[in-house]
Design an enzyme around this catalytic site. Structure first.
Site, PDB file in Angstrom:
ATOM      1  CB  THR A 149      47.666  25.617  20.887  1.00  0.00           C
ATOM      2  OG1 THR A 149      47.236  25.501  21.555  1.00  0.00           O
ATOM      3  CG2 THR A 149      48.517  24.155  20.312  1.00  0.00           C
ATOM      4  CG  ASP A 150      46.918  27.005  25.772  1.00  0.00           C
ATOM      5  OD1 ASP A 150      46.302  26.570  24.939  1.00  0.00           O
ATOM      6  OD2 ASP A 150      46.565  27.439  26.439  1.00  0.00           O
ATOM      7  CD  GLU A 151      43.279  23.458  22.420  1.00  0.00           C
ATOM      8  OE1 GLU A 151      42.971  22.697  22.498  1.00  0.00           O
ATOM      9  OE2 GLU A 151      42.279  24.850  22.527  1.00  0.00           O
ATOM     10  CE1 TYR A 174      44.841  22.541  15.915  1.00  0.00           C
ATOM     11  CE2 TYR A 174      44.484  23.106  18.391  1.00  0.00           C
ATOM     12  CZ  TYR A 174      45.368  23.290  17.233  1.00  0.00           C
ATOM     13  OH  TYR A 174      45.830  24.274  18.295  1.00  0.00           O
ATOM     14  CE  LYS A 178      49.871  23.334  16.736  1.00  0.00           C
ATOM     15  NZ  LYS A 178      50.141  24.219  15.605  1.00  0.00           N
TER      16      LYS A 178
HETATM   17  P1  NAD Z   1      43.436  29.390  10.746  1.00  0.00           P
HETATM   18  O1  NAD Z   1      42.650  27.770  11.096  1.00  0.00           O
HETATM   19  O2  NAD Z   1      42.778  30.202  10.899  1.00  0.00           O
HETATM   20  O3  NAD Z   1      44.929  28.730   9.877  1.00  0.00           O
HETATM   21  C1  NAD Z   1      45.401  27.923   9.429  1.00  0.00           C
HETATM   22  C2  NAD Z   1      46.107  28.810   7.760  1.00  0.00           C
HETATM   23  O4  NAD Z   1      46.822  27.588   7.674  1.00  0.00           O
HETATM   24  C3  NAD Z   1      45.056  28.809   6.684  1.00  0.00           C
HETATM   25  O5  NAD Z   1      44.427  29.898   5.922  1.00  0.00           O
HETATM   26  C4  NAD Z   1      44.722  27.211   6.219  1.00  0.00           C
HETATM   27  O6  NAD Z   1      45.053  27.377   4.167  1.00  0.00           O
HETATM   28  C5  NAD Z   1      46.355  27.044   6.065  1.00  0.00           C
HETATM   29  N1  NAD Z   1      46.712  24.950   5.780  1.00  0.00           N
HETATM   30  C6  NAD Z   1      46.043  24.163   6.755  1.00  0.00           C
HETATM   31  N2  NAD Z   1      45.770  23.563   5.723  1.00  0.00           N
HETATM   32  C7  NAD Z   1      47.554  23.279   5.755  1.00  0.00           C
HETATM   33  C8  NAD Z   1      48.268  22.388   4.172  1.00  0.00           C
HETATM   34  N3  NAD Z   1      47.842  21.143   4.072  1.00  0.00           N
HETATM   35  N4  NAD Z   1      49.246  23.388   3.555  1.00  0.00           N
HETATM   36  C9  NAD Z   1      49.207  24.760   3.554  1.00  0.00           C
HETATM   37  N5  NAD Z   1      48.065  25.148   3.910  1.00  0.00           N
HETATM   38  C10 NAD Z   1      47.557  24.801   5.515  1.00  0.00           C
HETATM   39  O7  NAD Z   1      44.991  29.080  11.682  1.00  0.00           O
HETATM   40  P2  NAD Z   1      44.990  29.827  13.237  1.00  0.00           P
HETATM   41  O8  NAD Z   1      44.198  29.793  14.083  1.00  0.00           O
HETATM   42  O9  NAD Z   1      45.677  30.964  12.367  1.00  0.00           O
HETATM   43  O10 NAD Z   1      46.241  29.310  13.816  1.00  0.00           O
HETATM   44  C11 NAD Z   1      47.878  28.875  13.241  1.00  0.00           C
HETATM   45  C12 NAD Z   1      48.666  28.162  14.679  1.00  0.00           C
HETATM   46  O11 NAD Z   1      49.054  28.843  15.066  1.00  0.00           O
HETATM   47  C13 NAD Z   1      47.919  26.670  14.577  1.00  0.00           C
HETATM   48  O12 NAD Z   1      49.290  26.306  14.275  1.00  0.00           O
HETATM   49  C14 NAD Z   1      47.835  26.992  15.757  1.00  0.00           C
HETATM   50  O13 NAD Z   1      47.759  25.120  15.939  1.00  0.00           O
HETATM   51  C15 NAD Z   1      48.268  27.204  16.510  1.00  0.00           C
HETATM   52  N6  NAD Z   1      47.864  28.172  17.559  1.00  0.00           N
HETATM   53  C16 NAD Z   1      46.653  29.080  17.003  1.00  0.00           C
HETATM   54  C17 NAD Z   1      45.560  29.978  18.246  1.00  0.00           C
HETATM   55  C18 NAD Z   1      44.258  30.467  18.247  1.00  0.00           C
HETATM   56  O14 NAD Z   1      43.993  30.552  19.103  1.00  0.00           O
HETATM   57  N7  NAD Z   1      43.591  30.149  16.735  1.00  0.00           N
HETATM   58  C19 NAD Z   1      46.142  29.394  19.477  1.00  0.00           C
HETATM   59  C20 NAD Z   1      47.547  29.141  19.727  1.00  0.00           C
HETATM   60  C21 NAD Z   1      48.478  28.312  18.636  1.00  0.00           C
HETATM   61  O1  DAU Z   2      44.110  27.547  23.439  1.00  0.00           O
HETATM   62  C1  DAU Z   2      45.367  26.925  22.323  1.00  0.00           C
HETATM   63  C2  DAU Z   2      43.246  26.757  21.742  1.00  0.00           C
HETATM   64  O2  DAU Z   2      42.544  27.590  21.015  1.00  0.00           O
HETATM   65  C3  DAU Z   2      44.053  27.058  19.615  1.00  0.00           C
HETATM   66  O3  DAU Z   2      44.911  26.105  19.739  1.00  0.00           O
HETATM   67  C4  DAU Z   2      42.819  26.327  18.906  1.00  0.00           C
HETATM   68  O4  DAU Z   2      43.495  26.277  17.481  1.00  0.00           O
HETATM   69  C5  DAU Z   2      41.661  27.251  19.254  1.00  0.00           C
HETATM   70  O5  DAU Z   2      40.150  27.113  18.211  1.00  0.00           O
HETATM   71  C6  DAU Z   2      41.512  27.698  20.151  1.00  0.00           C
HETATM   72  O6  DAU Z   2      40.784  26.447  21.138  1.00  0.00           O
HETATM   73  P1  DAU Z   2      39.992  26.279  22.319  1.00  0.00           P
HETATM   74  O7  DAU Z   2      39.008  24.606  21.282  1.00  0.00           O
HETATM   75  O8  DAU Z   2      39.743  26.649  22.980  1.00  0.00           O
HETATM   76  O9  DAU Z   2      38.484  27.296  21.116  1.00  0.00           O
HETATM   77  P2  DAU Z   2      37.260  28.020  20.767  1.00  0.00           P
HETATM   78  O10 DAU Z   2      37.321  29.111  20.532  1.00  0.00           O
HETATM   79  O11 DAU Z   2      36.887  26.238  20.067  1.00  0.00           O
HETATM   80  O12 DAU Z   2      36.213  26.911  22.778  1.00  0.00           O
HETATM   81  C7  DAU Z   2      36.573  28.268  23.003  1.00  0.00           C
HETATM   82  C8  DAU Z   2      35.861  27.597  24.157  1.00  0.00           C
HETATM   83  O13 DAU Z   2      33.782  28.057  24.234  1.00  0.00           O
HETATM   84  C9  DAU Z   2      36.651  26.573  25.057  1.00  0.00           C
HETATM   85  O14 DAU Z   2      36.055  25.781  25.650  1.00  0.00           O
HETATM   86  C10 DAU Z   2      34.888  25.613  23.992  1.00  0.00           C
HETATM   87  C11 DAU Z   2      33.710  26.574  24.304  1.00  0.00           C
HETATM   88  N1  DAU Z   2      32.758  26.643  22.738  1.00  0.00           N
HETATM   89  C12 DAU Z   2      33.212  26.788  21.638  1.00  0.00           C
HETATM   90  C13 DAU Z   2      32.521  26.938  20.449  1.00  0.00           C
HETATM   91  C14 DAU Z   2      32.126  26.979  18.900  1.00  0.00           C
HETATM   92  C15 DAU Z   2      31.186  27.076  23.256  1.00  0.00           C
HETATM   93  O15 DAU Z   2      30.595  27.051  24.808  1.00  0.00           O
HETATM   94  N2  DAU Z   2      30.785  26.625  22.245  1.00  0.00           N
HETATM   95  C16 DAU Z   2      30.641  27.146  20.958  1.00  0.00           C
HETATM   96  O16 DAU Z   2      29.954  26.921  19.525  1.00  0.00           O
END
Ligand code: NAD
Ligand code: DAU
Length: 367
Positions: A149-151, A174, A178
């Site tokens: 992730t970019d975080e 988180y 990562k």
């Molecule tokens: P998600 O939470 O939707 O899915 C995570 C999946 O991993 C689920 O299917 C869960 O069952 C599985 N999992 C969790 N713990 C596990 C374990 N101990 N063993 C096996 N499986 C397990 O997550 P996502 O949003 O699809 O993110 C997927 C990946 O991409 C993550 O590594 C996250 O850090 C990365 N990522 C997410 C975003 C985003 O915006 N969602 C952006 C950049 C990177």
């Molecule tokens: O940047 C990549 C990341 O983006 C991933 O690595 C993470 O897995 C993914 O969850 C996401 O993280 P964020 O914290 O940026 O996403 P989230 O949707 O939780 O929040 C987006 C923005 O919205 C953030 O500034 C917080 C705000 N927010 C979020 C929620 C859930 C609110 O204002 N209200 C809310 O209820």
């Protein structure tokens, strides 16, 4: 193995064009399910193994349309279970791993940091150890792809972008977990020559997104007429990418990325949260045939997220220049498609918002 191909003027070497077996971890989650679908349908000669523990975020309903295809296989395994990982590697003998399994929600990491240490750090090291052990006699044609992730780069001020060289500076449990996992992946490359590749992506959105994250939570709350809880002043900025575009980037990096390299993935698509929420409200009023402005009335400013990163913005020049990848949809198109998906998949939404979700929601928003 190896096929020269011209892309954006430079010669690219395909990592492996032979039929191969790939373990995709976290394939039942949001991004993972789109990656699994893309690989299963685009590469019918590959064997795709979805390895997932099915936590609250994992949902096999996400893959109903492809789970009968002969090249798709599912293994319910937790990456904390080293014996089970060994068994799955021995059974399938994979050429590649695409590792997405993780605890992924920042707000949950603030309440339960250790869960993130276990899965994101220890789980990743378990997977690295299993791949290293299994591939010890022959690393040829093997690839361990870590999806990050970019975080990990921390927070930006009003200007600038995260590049692949930006110093790590995570702020939430988180992002710290990562960052630690990224460091371990690079350490296994440098110490044991494990053929790794890493990508760091910005915020994804799209179908199958669990409604704890901003966009699907707010879509669900507009549908059900609940408040839209905007954290702090609402001026936090995120760089949004449609999930199917992330999946095509992962395909590129897996097949054509350089071993040991890092690729930043993003859409050059920055939105302040409040502007995004207002656009979402306007689109939803239109789609639900409600009076203009009725969804916006649900906006409620609430207590800020602790350690909240002000701004993320990815410089995705490298993946565009070296691998020829770019996003395929604009944000307005992607958001409209996403809202349509949720309006058409109410059963999916009902299933995932029952049970544990209600307890999480009460803990997070009614404290
Ligand atoms: P998600 O939470 O939707 O899915 C995570 C999946 O991993 C689920 O299917 C869960 O069952 C599985 N999992 C969790 N713990 C596990 C374990 N101990 N063993 C096996 N499986 C397990 O997550 P996502 O949003 O699809 O993110 C997927 C990946 O991409 C993550 O590594 C996250 O850090 C990365 N990522 C997410 C975003 C985003 O915006 N969602 C952006 C950049 C990177
Ligand atoms: O940047 C990549 C990341 O983006 C991933 O690595 C993470 O897995 C993914 O969850 C996401 O993280 P964020 O914290 O940026 O996403 P989230 O949707 O939780 O929040 C987006 C923005 O919205 C953030 O500034 C917080 C705000 N927010 C979020 C929620 C859930 C609110 O204002 N209200 C809310 O209820």
């Amino acid at each position: 193995m190896g096929l020269a191909k011209h892309l954006t003027g430079t010669v690219k070497i395909h990592f492996n064009t032979m039929a191969q077996t790939i373990i995709i971890t976290g394939g039942a989650g949001f991004i993972g399910s789109h990656v699994v679908r893309l690989f299963v349908t685009r590469y019918p000669e590959y064997r795709i193994i979805n390895l997932d523990a099915l936590t609250y975020a994992g949902n096999l309903e996400n893959l109903r349309d492809i789970d009968q295809l002969p090249n798709y296989h599912f293994e319910k395994v937790n990456i904390l279970d080293t014996a089970a990982l060994e068994m799955v590697f021995s059974k399938w003998n994979p050429d590649g791993v695409i590792h997405l399994a993780a605890e992924s929600h920042v707000d949950r990491s603030i309440n339960s940091p250790l869960d993130f240490v276990y899965t994101n750090v220890i789980g990743t090291v378990n997977l690295l150890n299993t791949a290293k052990h299994h591939w010890k006699n022959n690393l040829e044609g093997k690839r361990f792809y870590h999806v990050s992730t970019d975080e990990v780069y921390g927070a930006l001020g009003d200007t600038g972008f995260f590049t692949e060289e930006t110093r790590y500076d995570p702020h939430s449990p988180y992002s710290a977990s990562k960052a630690a996992s990224d460091h371990f992946v690079r350490a296994y490359h440098d110490t044991y020559q494990l053929p790794v590749v890493i990508s760091n992506c910005s915020n994804n959105y799209g179908p199958n997104h669990f409604p704890e994250k901003l966009i699907p939570l707010f879509i669900n709350n507009v549908i059900t007429g609940k408040p839209l809880p905007v954290y702090g002043d609402g001026l936090y900025t995120r760089d949004w990418l449609f999930v199917k575009d992330h999946a095509t980037a992962i395909d590129k990096v897996f097949h054509e990325g350089k071993t040991g390299a890092t690729y930043n993935i993003g859409g050059f698509n920055e939105w302040k949260n409040i502007d995004l929420v207002k656009l979402l409200c306007r689109l939803m009023d239109e789609k639900l045939a409600r009076d203009t402005g009725s969804s916006e009335k649900l906006i409620t400013y609430v207590k800020d997220r602790p350690g909240h990163d002000r701004r993320y913005a990815i410089d995705a020049t490298k993946i565009n220049r070296e691998l020829g990848w770019k996003p395929s949809v604009t944000f307005e198109e992607g958001l409209s498609l996403t809202i349509d998906w949720y309006l058409q998949n109410t059963e999916w939404l009902t299933h995932v918002t029952s049970g544990e979700y209600q307890q999480y929601y009460d803990r997070q928003y009614h404290k």
